[in-house]
Design a protein around this motif. Structure first.
Motif, PDB file in Angstrom:
ATOM      1  N   GLN A  69      19.923  43.934  50.331  1.00 38.88           N
ATOM      2  CA  GLN A  69      19.855  42.892  49.296  1.00 38.88           C
ATOM      3  C   GLN A  69      18.572  42.074  49.426  1.00 38.88           C
ATOM      4  O   GLN A  69      17.962  41.689  48.428  1.00 38.88           O
ATOM      5  CB  GLN A  69      21.073  41.980  49.355  1.00 38.88           C
ATOM      6  N   VAL A  70      18.165  41.791  50.661  1.00 37.44           N
ATOM      7  CA  VAL A  70      16.920  41.046  50.889  1.00 37.44           C
ATOM      8  C   VAL A  70      15.733  41.891  50.436  1.00 37.44           C
ATOM      9  O   VAL A  70      14.862  41.415  49.713  1.00 37.44           O
ATOM     10  CB  VAL A  70      16.786  40.646  52.378  1.00 37.44           C
ATOM     11  N   LEU A  71      15.707  43.148  50.814  1.00 30.74           N
ATOM     12  CA  LEU A  71      14.608  44.046  50.459  1.00 30.74           C
ATOM     13  C   LEU A  71      14.466  44.191  48.948  1.00 30.74           C
ATOM     14  O   LEU A  71      13.359  44.318  48.420  1.00 30.74           O
ATOM     15  CB  LEU A  71      14.845  45.412  51.104  1.00 30.74           C
ATOM     16  N   ALA A  72      15.587  44.134  48.232  1.00 34.48           N
ATOM     17  CA  ALA A  72      15.573  44.277  46.770  1.00 34.48           C
ATOM     18  C   ALA A  72      14.812  43.136  46.082  1.00 34.48           C
ATOM     19  O   ALA A  72      14.431  43.267  44.917  1.00 34.48           O
ATOM     20  CB  ALA A  72      17.001  44.354  46.239  1.00 34.48           C
ATOM     21  N   VAL A  73      14.565  42.040  46.780  1.00 33.88           N
ATOM     22  CA  VAL A  73      13.837  40.905  46.209  1.00 33.88           C
ATOM     23  C   VAL A  73      12.351  41.223  46.025  1.00 33.88           C
ATOM     24  O   VAL A  73      11.707  40.698  45.124  1.00 33.88           O
ATOM     25  CB  VAL A  73      14.005  39.656  47.114  1.00 33.88           C
ATOM     26  N   LEU A  74      11.803  42.111  46.854  1.00 31.86           N
ATOM     27  CA  LEU A  74      10.371  42.409  46.782  1.00 31.86           C
ATOM     28  C   LEU A  74      10.006  42.989  45.419  1.00 31.86           C
ATOM     29  O   LEU A  74      10.572  44.002  45.011  1.00 31.86           O
ATOM     30  CB  LEU A  74       9.964  43.402  47.874  1.00 31.86           C
ATOM     31  N   PRO A  75       9.056  42.365  44.716  1.00 33.59           N
ATOM     32  CA  PRO A  75       8.701  42.856  43.388  1.00 33.59           C
ATOM     33  C   PRO A  75       7.757  44.052  43.419  1.00 33.59           C
ATOM     34  O   PRO A  75       7.664  44.803  42.457  1.00 33.59           O
ATOM     35  CB  PRO A  75       8.018  41.651  42.740  1.00 33.59           C
ATOM     36  N   HIS A  76       7.031  44.225  44.529  1.00 33.54           N
ATOM     37  CA  HIS A  76       6.037  45.291  44.624  1.00 33.54           C
ATOM     38  C   HIS A  76       5.989  45.824  46.046  1.00 33.54           C
ATOM     39  O   HIS A  76       6.353  45.139  46.993  1.00 33.54           O
ATOM     40  CB  HIS A  76       4.638  44.773  44.261  1.00 33.54           C
ATOM     41  N   GLY A  77       5.488  47.025  46.171  1.00 28.69           N
ATOM     42  CA  GLY A  77       5.250  47.609  47.478  1.00 28.69           C
ATOM     43  C   GLY A  77       6.517  48.085  48.156  1.00 28.69           C
ATOM     44  O   GLY A  77       7.580  48.177  47.554  1.00 28.69           O
ATOM     45  N   THR A  78       6.350  48.400  49.428  1.00 26.83           N
ATOM     46  CA  THR A  78       7.480  48.818  50.258  1.00 26.83           C
ATOM     47  C   THR A  78       7.652  47.780  51.350  1.00 26.83           C
ATOM     48  O   THR A  78       6.736  47.018  51.649  1.00 26.83           O
ATOM     49  CB  THR A  78       7.222  50.195  50.902  1.00 26.83           C
ATOM     50  N   GLY A  79       8.818  47.754  51.948  1.00 29.05           N
ATOM     51  CA  GLY A  79       9.037  46.734  52.960  1.00 29.05           C
ATOM     52  C   GLY A  79      10.069  47.091  53.985  1.00 29.05           C
ATOM     53  O   GLY A  79      10.788  48.089  53.861  1.00 29.05           O
ATOM     54  N   THR A  80      10.106  46.260  55.006  1.00 27.65           N
ATOM     55  CA  THR A  80      11.121  46.331  56.044  1.00 27.65           C
ATOM     56  C   THR A  80      11.673  44.928  56.239  1.00 27.65           C
ATOM     57  O   THR A  80      10.980  43.946  55.953  1.00 27.65           O
ATOM     58  CB  THR A  80      10.547  46.838  57.379  1.00 27.65           C
ATOM     59  N   VAL A  81      12.897  44.848  56.718  1.00 28.61           N
ATOM     60  CA  VAL A  81      13.524  43.558  56.993  1.00 28.61           C
ATOM     61  C   VAL A  81      14.037  43.558  58.421  1.00 28.61           C
ATOM     62  O   VAL A  81      14.750  44.474  58.834  1.00 28.61           O
ATOM     63  CB  VAL A  81      14.693  43.269  56.023  1.00 28.61           C
ATOM     64  N   THR A  82      13.667  42.521  59.155  1.00 27.63           N
ATOM     65  CA  THR A  82      14.174  42.285  60.503  1.00 27.63           C
ATOM     66  C   THR A  82      14.871  40.940  60.488  1.00 27.63           C
ATOM     67  O   THR A  82      14.320  39.965  59.954  1.00 27.63           O
ATOM     68  CB  THR A  82      13.012  42.254  61.529  1.00 27.63           C
ATOM     69  N   CYS A  83      16.063  40.877  61.056  1.00 21.30           N
ATOM     70  CA  CYS A  83      16.818  39.617  61.097  1.00 21.30           C
ATOM     71  C   CYS A  83      16.926  39.141  62.541  1.00 21.30           C
ATOM     72  O   CYS A  83      17.236  39.928  63.440  1.00 21.30           O
ATOM     73  CB  CYS A  83      18.209  39.813  60.499  1.00 21.30           C
ATOM     74  N   VAL A  84      16.645  37.857  62.731  1.00 14.12           N
ATOM     75  CA  VAL A  84      16.674  37.256  64.057  1.00 14.12           C
ATOM     76  C   VAL A  84      17.509  35.977  64.024  1.00 14.12           C
ATOM     77  O   VAL A  84      17.767  35.425  62.960  1.00 14.12           O
ATOM     78  CB  VAL A  84      15.241  36.938  64.562  1.00 14.12           C
TER      79      VAL A  84
END
Length: 119
Positions: A69-84
């Motif tokens: 759900q967090v990753l879906a916010v990115l409007p462009h590009g590719t991404g990774t999510v790390t939670c701390v």
């Protein structure tokens, strides 16, 4: 070509009554991204979807954050999510034990740029 850190964006999000880490994390990333209009890709002559974004979420219960759900916010590009572990919980004062939950987001944008551009 080499991946270089270009931008750091920081935001905060809350879930006022529900204590939902994912809701607060999504709002934190939106806060980080929506205050900016970056022309980095255009300046470098690259498509906006060539960006790589590394997102770090700080939340009181990081294991409960839905990274997709967090990753879906990115409007462009590719991404990774790390939670701390991070953020904050504040009791609402109600008898049901509910809390206001704060999460923080850091989004680091990388672009693959020619070696001579960063010498």
């Amino acid at each position: 070509m080499a991946w270089k850190r270009m931008v750091l964006e920081i935001g905060m999000g809350t879930d006022i009554r529900g204590g939902d880490s994912t809701k607060a994390a999504v709002r934190a990333l939106r806060d980080a991204l929506w205050h900016n209009s970056l022309g980095i890709a255009d300046i470098l002559g690259q498509p906006v979807d060539s960006m790589r974004v590394e997102v770090t979420i700080g939340a009181p219960n990081p294991e409960t954050v839905d990274k997709q759900q967090v990753l879906a916010v990115l409007p462009h590009g590719t991404g990774t999510v790390t939670c701390v572990e991070g953020g904050l919980t504040i009791p609402t004062g109600r008898d049901d034990g509910s809390v206001t939950l704060l999460a923080h987001a850091a989004a680091v944008v990388y672009m693959d740029i020619p070696e001579e551009a960063h010498r």
